[in-house]
Design a protein around this motif. Structure first.
Motif, short mmCIF file in Angstrom:
data_model
loop_
_atom_site.label_atom_id
_atom_site.label_comp_id
_atom_site.label_asym_id
_atom_site.label_seq_id
_atom_site.Cartn_x
_atom_site.Cartn_y
_atom_site.Cartn_z
N ARG A 1 0.83 -1.21 0.00
CA ARG A 1 0.00 0.00 0.00
C ARG A 1 0.86 1.26 0.00
O ARG A 1 0.55 2.24 -0.67
CB ARG A 1 -0.93 0.01 1.20
CG ARG A 1 -2.11 -0.89 1.04
CD ARG A 1 -3.06 -0.73 2.20
NE ARG A 1 -4.21 -1.60 2.02
CZ ARG A 1 -5.02 -1.95 2.96
NH1 ARG A 1 -4.86 -1.49 4.19
NH2 ARG A 1 -6.03 -2.76 2.71
N ALA A 2 1.92 1.25 0.77
CA ALA A 2 2.82 2.41 0.82
C ALA A 2 3.45 2.66 -0.55
O ALA A 2 3.53 3.81 -1.00
CB ALA A 2 3.90 2.20 1.88
N VAL B 1 2.22 1.75 -3.48
CA VAL B 1 1.15 2.21 -4.38
C VAL B 1 0.86 3.69 -4.16
O VAL B 1 0.71 4.45 -5.11
CB VAL B 1 -0.13 1.36 -4.18
CG1 VAL B 1 -1.33 2.01 -4.85
CG2 VAL B 1 0.08 -0.06 -4.70
N SER B 2 0.80 4.13 -2.92
CA SER B 2 0.46 5.52 -2.62
C SER B 2 1.52 6.50 -3.10
O SER B 2 1.23 7.68 -3.29
CB SER B 2 0.21 5.70 -1.12
OG SER B 2 1.42 5.60 -0.41
N GLN B 3 2.75 6.03 -3.33
CA GLN B 3 3.83 6.91 -3.77
C GLN B 3 4.04 6.90 -5.28
O GLN B 3 4.87 7.64 -5.80
CB GLN B 3 5.14 6.49 -3.09
CG GLN B 3 5.11 6.64 -1.60
CD GLN B 3 6.34 6.03 -0.94
OE1 GLN B 3 7.24 5.55 -1.61
NE2 GLN B 3 6.37 6.05 0.37
#
Length: 84
Positions: free
Chosen positions: A68-69, A71-73
């Motif tokens: 998730r981290a 993907v968010s970046q």
């Protein structure tokens, strides 16, 4: 989120899969195909590609926060790998 199988794209080769994903408005492709970057020219693509460096679901499931981290970046056209 959908899988290639759910979309009816399971039999598509990488280039066709990337093209279909972009044409259907997807921003991100998550794959376990570690050879994708060597098999396809990813430059100039709007689609971001995240490669999970494992195909084992039990290992992937334990790294959901890391995935998730990543993907968010990501931005359009990015290529990134997550070591699992």
């Amino acid at each position: 989120m959908e899988t290639a199988f759910e979309r009816g794209w399971a039999e598509l080769r990488n280039s066709a899969l990337l093209q279909q994903a972009e044409e259907h408005g997807y921003d991100l492709l998550i794959t376990t195909d570690q050879n994708l970057q060597y098999q396809q020219d990813l430059s100039g693509q709007d689609l971001a590609v995240l490669v999970l460096l494992s195909t084992a679901w039990p290992r992937i499931r334990l790294q959901v926060h890391e995935i998730r981290a990543a993907v968010s970046q990501m931005c359009p056209g990015d290529y990134r790998e997550v070591r699992i």
